[in-house]
Design an enzyme around this catalytic site. Structure first.
Site, mmCIF file in Angstrom:
data_model
loop_
_atom_site.group_PDB
_atom_site.id
_atom_site.type_symbol
_atom_site.label_atom_id
_atom_site.label_comp_id
_atom_site.label_asym_id
_atom_site.label_seq_id
_atom_site.Cartn_x
_atom_site.Cartn_y
_atom_site.Cartn_z
ATOM 1 N N HIS A 90 4.498 -1.592 2.431
ATOM 2 C CA HIS A 90 3.351 -1.255 3.278
ATOM 3 C C HIS A 90 3.056 -2.263 4.398
ATOM 4 O O HIS A 90 1.900 -2.532 4.725
ATOM 5 C CB HIS A 90 2.093 -1.074 2.408
ATOM 6 C CG HIS A 90 1.112 -0.077 2.970
ATOM 7 N ND1 HIS A 90 0.134 -0.415 3.880
ATOM 8 C CD2 HIS A 90 0.966 1.248 2.756
ATOM 9 C CE1 HIS A 90 -0.563 0.667 4.188
ATOM 10 N NE2 HIS A 90 -0.082 1.690 3.519
ATOM 11 N N HIS A 95 -4.828 10.141 0.123
ATOM 12 C CA HIS A 95 -4.184 9.079 -0.655
ATOM 13 C C HIS A 95 -4.316 9.398 -2.138
ATOM 14 O O HIS A 95 -5.446 9.589 -2.608
ATOM 15 C CB HIS A 95 -4.819 7.720 -0.332
ATOM 16 C CG HIS A 95 -4.638 7.317 1.105
ATOM 17 N ND1 HIS A 95 -5.433 7.828 2.119
ATOM 18 C CD2 HIS A 95 -3.736 6.499 1.697
ATOM 19 C CE1 HIS A 95 -5.020 7.316 3.278
ATOM 20 N NE2 HIS A 95 -3.990 6.515 3.053
ATOM 21 N N HIS A 99 7.159 5.769 2.505
ATOM 22 C CA HIS A 99 6.023 5.073 3.132
ATOM 23 C C HIS A 99 6.308 3.573 3.189
ATOM 24 O O HIS A 99 5.381 2.773 3.228
ATOM 25 C CB HIS A 99 4.756 5.362 2.323
ATOM 26 C CG HIS A 99 3.462 5.051 3.026
ATOM 27 N ND1 HIS A 99 3.262 5.268 4.373
ATOM 28 C CD2 HIS A 99 2.285 4.554 2.563
ATOM 29 C CE1 HIS A 99 2.017 4.897 4.699
ATOM 30 N NE2 HIS A 99 1.415 4.463 3.627
ATOM 31 N N ASP A 107 -0.554 9.551 0.501
ATOM 32 C CA ASP A 107 0.109 8.264 0.748
ATOM 33 C C ASP A 107 -0.208 7.222 -0.332
ATOM 34 O O ASP A 107 -1.202 7.335 -1.043
ATOM 35 C CB ASP A 107 -0.369 7.674 2.084
ATOM 36 C CG ASP A 107 0.159 8.442 3.280
ATOM 37 O OD1 ASP A 107 0.774 9.497 3.088
ATOM 38 O OD2 ASP A 107 -0.067 7.967 4.412
ATOM 39 N N ASP A 108 0.623 6.214 -0.365
ATOM 40 C CA ASP A 108 0.403 4.949 -1.092
ATOM 41 C C ASP A 108 0.673 5.021 -2.595
ATOM 42 O O ASP A 108 0.508 4.028 -3.293
ATOM 43 C CB ASP A 108 -1.017 4.390 -0.886
ATOM 44 C CG ASP A 108 -1.281 3.976 0.551
ATOM 45 O OD1 ASP A 108 -0.351 4.083 1.371
ATOM 46 O OD2 ASP A 108 -2.412 3.555 0.853
HETATM 47 ZN ZN ZN Z 1 -0.514 3.788 3.438
#
Ligand code: ZN
Length: 480
Positions: free
Chosen positions: A347, A433, A343, A293-294
């Site tokens: 955020h 991540h 995602h 993620d991210d």
């Molecule tokens: Zn995230």
């Protein structure tokens, strides 16, 4: 079709105001077209239909920006904001004006919204023109609190000077033009002005977004509340060219020349999603899905190197600006057969947003992936795993996880590895991540240990071939 068409607003209503006739508010009825009598046309535009990300990606190409030219500032704490702007190479004066405008919006928003639960500011940009040194940029700020508001500013410049929208109009014409626009707005909205409230000095606010259509028509956008009540939204006026200043004529000529020179270039060639034949059959194989993620971030290339070298697949849930500014990494993911996930754009916690804000967050990120790879994301991972029954799914499944490495917290390759391997089970979805060096460092060992235990590392869509929109998945059917 011209490649660089300006933003095409969703027309909510359109009516042509004639000097003699009134306004026909029925959009189905063709507007009378007597050029001789036509003074101003006005329409309401829904700027929130202009997806910031897809437009920015096109715009970044138009201005030939590199990722280093793109600036983004965000706050995930209240009041939340995401402010993005470009530094236009070779146009320092214009860049300074762009930055000043963005900072002014951010400052007034942060000051006025301090502590407001529902507040959100999204400030973004699009390029309208880049021809022989003449550049045009539109900046837009959307704020959401109790009410939502939109404001836009169009700026222009050559390498020597920045110009505001106002500079494009003849200064001696502006007072009369403002009056005509006010009258046109009143006819269009059928609002009667409160005689007790004197009209505001229109010199600045009315003329802050002047732009041109491909055909060279002059359009002026006016923010809500300026010439009509707030609820009327953004109004867009089409005004006669005779009001252009010599500078305005020059910019218009550049717009027309740019339109003539546009050659259609192929759109992003679609990277085909892996065919069913190439999928791993997880009913047979002992599958596990690593997810990141991210990103993409600075360590994503290293993570892709590891996955490629070890013939492993994974799923990446990306953020909008990160994906947009690193198109090559996103395309490489697609080429390697990784799953591309959404995602959100910035955020936020979905459960704190309105449904429309969630839609915008999801869609704008999905549009970046689509534009870069020709593919829609395979699913949405809500930030913080936060969603509920009222969260719009926009046609995507929600992909959660059942093994959390907590790599963002431990930032330790050994701990991340242990948590991944100890949590592993057939059908697991593992959360990591790709923005932490410790995660990139841990990955080779994680893959080796999982493989030695008989696992096949697959994408989420391999793990769960029949993902259905709006459903939430924490692991594969054989897991948990
Ligand atoms: Zn995230």
């Amino acid at each position: 079709m011209p490649l660089r068409r300006p933003i095409r607003p969703l027309i909510l209503a359109l009516c042509t105001l004639l000097a003699v006739a009134g306004c026909s508010a029925d959009p189905a009825q063709p507007a009378p077209s007597s050029a001789a009598t036509q003074e101003l046309a006005v329409q309401a535009v829904n700027t929130s239909a202009e997806s910031s990300d897809a437009e920015s990606a096109r715009s970044a190409e138009l201005l030939r920006l590199t990722p280093a030219d793109l600036h983004a500032e965000s706050s995930w704490d209240l009041p939340r904001y995401l402010v993005q702007w470009p530094a236009v190479p070779g146009h320092d004066g214009l860049t300074r004006k762009i930055r000043e405008q963005m900072e002014a919006w951010k400052k007034s928003y942060v000051t006025s919204m301090r502590g407001a639960e529902r507040a959100n500011l999204s400030a973004y940009w699009s390029a309208t023109l880049n021809h022989e040194g003449i550049v045009g940029v539109r900046l837009t700020a959307e704020t959401t609190a109790a009410d939502s508001a939109t404001e836009s500013v169009a700026l222009y410049g050559d390498p020597a000077n920045p110009w505001t929208s106002k500079d494009l109009l003849r200064s001696e014409d502006r007072p009369a033009l403002a009056t005509m626009m006010r009258e046109a707005a009143q006819k269009f909205t059928r609002e009667t002005p409160d005689p007790d409230i004197p009209p505001a000095d229109p010199s600045d606010q009315v003329f802050q977004d002047v732009s041109f259509t491909d055909a060279g028509q002059v359009q002026i956008r006016v923010r809500p509340g300026e010439l009509a009540s707030m609820s009327q939204g953004v109004l867009q006026f089409t005004v006669p060219e005779k009001h252009l200043s010599p500078l305005g004529e020059k910019v218009r000529a550049a717009v027309l020349a740019q339109g003539r020179e546009n050659h259609s270039t192929p759109s992003a060639s679609a990277t085909p999603a892996p065919s069913a034949a190439s999928r791993t059959n997880c009913a047979v194989a002992k599958c596990i899905a690593l997810t990141f993620d991210d990103g993409p971030g600075p360590y994503t290339p290293q993570i892709l190197d590891t996955l490629e070298a070890k013939k492993a697949k994974a799923t990446f849930f990306m953020l909008g600006p990160a994906a947009q500014s690193q198109p090559d990494i996103v395309r490489r993911m697609a080429a390697l057969g990784m799953d591309l996930g959404d995602h959100s754009w910035s955020h936020p916690q979905f459960t704190l947003l309105s449904p429309n804000e969630v839609k915008r967050e999801v869609r704008s990120q999905a549009d970046v992936i689509q534009r870069l790879t020709g593919r829609r994301p395979m699913g949405v991972r809500p930030p913080y795993g936060a969603f509920d029954q009222s969260t719009p799914h926009e046609g995507f499944p929600f992909i959660l996880w059942d093994v959390d490495t907590e790599d963002w917290k431990n930032r330790d390759a050994a701990i991340t590895t242990r948590r991944a391997v100890e949590g592993a089970h057939r059908g697991a979805i593992v959360l990591m991540h790709d923005i932490h060096p410790s995660t990139a460092k841990a990955l080779p060992g994680i893959i080796d240990q999982l493989k030695s235990q008989g696992y096949t590392l697959v994408t989420v869509s391999d793990l769960i071939p029949q993902l259905s929109p709006g459903s939430a998945y924490y692991s594969g059917a054989t897991g948990k």
